[in-house]
Design a protein around this motif. Sequence first.
Motif, PDB file in Angstrom:
ATOM      1  N   ASP A 110      48.387  40.068  35.715  1.00 23.38           N
ATOM      2  CA  ASP A 110      48.581  38.680  36.138  1.00 23.38           C
ATOM      3  C   ASP A 110      47.359  38.149  36.873  1.00 23.38           C
ATOM      4  O   ASP A 110      46.983  36.977  36.722  1.00 23.38           O
ATOM      5  N   GLU A 111      46.740  38.984  37.683  1.00 24.80           N
ATOM      6  CA  GLU A 111      45.535  38.566  38.410  1.00 24.80           C
ATOM      7  C   GLU A 111      44.385  38.298  37.443  1.00 24.80           C
ATOM      8  O   GLU A 111      43.629  37.337  37.612  1.00 24.80           O
ATOM      9  N   LEU A 112      44.257  39.138  36.430  1.00 23.38           N
ATOM     10  CA  LEU A 112      43.191  38.945  35.447  1.00 23.38           C
ATOM     11  C   LEU A 112      43.392  37.635  34.686  1.00 23.38           C
ATOM     12  O   LEU A 112      42.437  36.897  34.437  1.00 23.38           O
ATOM     13  N   ARG A 113      44.632  37.364  34.324  1.00 30.11           N
ATOM     14  CA  ARG A 113      44.938  36.104  33.628  1.00 30.11           C
ATOM     15  C   ARG A 113      44.542  34.911  34.504  1.00 30.11           C
ATOM     16  O   ARG A 113      43.901  33.957  34.027  1.00 30.11           O
TER      17      ARG A 113
ATOM     18  N   ASN B 136      41.807  32.174  44.452  1.00 30.38           N
ATOM     19  CA  ASN B 136      42.566  32.827  45.538  1.00 30.38           C
ATOM     20  C   ASN B 136      42.972  34.261  45.204  1.00 30.38           C
ATOM     21  O   ASN B 136      44.104  34.683  45.453  1.00 30.38           O
ATOM     22  N   LEU B 137      42.017  34.994  44.641  1.00 35.55           N
ATOM     23  CA  LEU B 137      42.257  36.393  44.292  1.00 35.55           C
ATOM     24  C   LEU B 137      41.431  37.300  45.195  1.00 35.55           C
ATOM     25  O   LEU B 137      40.405  36.866  45.743  1.00 35.55           O
ATOM     26  N   PRO B 138      41.837  38.552  45.349  1.00 36.03           N
ATOM     27  CA  PRO B 138      41.010  39.478  46.125  1.00 36.03           C
ATOM     28  C   PRO B 138      39.657  39.670  45.453  1.00 36.03           C
ATOM     29  O   PRO B 138      39.558  39.608  44.222  1.00 36.03           O
ATOM     30  N   HIS B 139      38.637  39.860  46.246  1.00 39.39           N
ATOM     31  CA  HIS B 139      37.296  40.056  45.688  1.00 39.39           C
ATOM     32  C   HIS B 139      37.178  41.470  45.122  1.00 39.39           C
ATOM     33  O   HIS B 139      37.505  42.446  45.792  1.00 39.39           O
ATOM     34  N   ILE B 140      36.737  41.554  43.884  1.00 36.18           N
ATOM     35  CA  ILE B 140      36.379  42.849  43.300  1.00 36.18           C
ATOM     36  C   ILE B 140      34.958  42.718  42.758  1.00 36.18           C
ATOM     37  O   ILE B 140      34.438  41.621  42.606  1.00 36.18           O
TER      38      ILE B 140
ATOM     39  N   THR C  47      39.381  47.410  35.614  1.00 36.27           N
ATOM     40  CA  THR C  47      40.544  46.634  35.181  1.00 36.27           C
ATOM     41  C   THR C  47      40.873  46.935  33.726  1.00 36.27           C
ATOM     42  O   THR C  47      42.034  47.185  33.370  1.00 36.27           O
ATOM     43  N   TYR C  48      39.859  46.905  32.878  1.00 34.40           N
ATOM     44  CA  TYR C  48      40.067  47.190  31.457  1.00 34.40           C
ATOM     45  C   TYR C  48      40.717  48.563  31.280  1.00 34.40           C
ATOM     46  O   TYR C  48      41.695  48.710  30.535  1.00 34.40           O
ATOM     47  N   ALA C  49      40.158  49.552  31.966  1.00 35.93           N
ATOM     48  CA  ALA C  49      40.665  50.910  31.805  1.00 35.93           C
ATOM     49  C   ALA C  49      42.101  51.048  32.284  1.00 35.93           C
ATOM     50  O   ALA C  49      42.937  51.655  31.615  1.00 35.93           O
ATOM     51  N   THR C  50      42.395  50.473  33.447  1.00 35.84           N
ATOM     52  CA  THR C  50      43.742  50.570  34.005  1.00 35.84           C
ATOM     53  C   THR C  50      44.766  49.898  33.109  1.00 35.84           C
ATOM     54  O   THR C  50      45.828  50.447  32.819  1.00 35.84           O
ATOM     55  N   LEU C  51      44.445  48.703  32.629  1.00 35.34           N
ATOM     56  CA  LEU C  51      45.374  47.972  31.771  1.00 35.34           C
ATOM     57  C   LEU C  51      45.489  48.609  30.389  1.00 35.34           C
ATOM     58  O   LEU C  51      46.546  48.561  29.757  1.00 35.34           O
TER      59      LEU C  51
ATOM     60  N   ASP D  27      50.112  49.096  41.569  1.00 32.51           N
ATOM     61  CA  ASP D  27      51.379  48.811  42.249  1.00 32.51           C
ATOM     62  C   ASP D  27      52.431  48.336  41.253  1.00 32.51           C
ATOM     63  O   ASP D  27      53.608  48.642  41.373  1.00 32.51           O
ATOM     64  N   GLU D  28      51.962  47.592  40.241  1.00 31.67           N
ATOM     65  CA  GLU D  28      52.888  47.065  39.230  1.00 31.67           C
ATOM     66  C   GLU D  28      53.563  48.205  38.480  1.00 31.67           C
ATOM     67  O   GLU D  28      54.766  48.167  38.233  1.00 31.67           O
TER      68      GLU D  28
END
Length: 247
Positions: free
Chosen positions: A47-50, A183-187, A195-199, A231-232
């Motif tokens: 959702d954050e990536l979207r 308004n997202l956390p800074h990465i 992100t790619y790997a986790t998803l 966490d999801e």
Amino acid sequence: FNSVTRVFKYAKHLKIITDDPTSSVIIPKASRQFDNLEHSRNYYTRDELRKFLEYAEKHEKYKVYVLFRLLAFSGMRKSEALALTWNDIDFDKSRITINKTLILTPKVEVSTPKTKNSNRVVFIDKKTSSVLKEWRFEQKKELLQKGFNALSTNQIVFSGRNNLYIFPTTISKMMNRISEGSNLPHITVHGLRHTYATLAVQGGMSVKQLQAQLGHSDVQTTLNIYTSITDEQRKDTANQYTSFVNF
């Protein structure tokens, strides 16, 4: 510590001491960066990536949106993406050949990939392929207006000022701007690779497929760094177990 050990061993050998006090010391294992990956949270959830990409598409130049879309949907390194030329992209087969990377020396130069396995082919989805095509069309118009040859197959995909390579360090500012605006956390930019790997793991991609896509020479690197549970996922752990056990 090794130097101290050698001193005591030598002293014992000379019979100056009878015991080596270092022999009973337990050295703790060094903490490795990936041990803290989950706590540092250097990746986005789905959702954050979207949200990140929707903001980028709406508020940034189209080139910036396409670049971040490609990073998030391919797992490639930023220096690999910025080194791409259009002849590296096979739109018919939806794949990209990675055979070069950018390095700072301190000027920007093209070099061979990071490792042997970094020299690879990555696959992209239809939408990413589509936005790349759209960017190629837009780029041609921009380059022609500025007097550059827009038809060269060696044309840089993400060219900067004067149609030259973009400094890899400059896109961090873009990343921070989008994160703040949405308004997202800074990465970090590299966090899009995380992100790619986790998803990808959440989506069912095998570790070996992920290793090939990311260009890791050692599958253990893929396992250690890129299979952290978000966490999801953790919220569903109990339900998944109960559903499987079924009593």
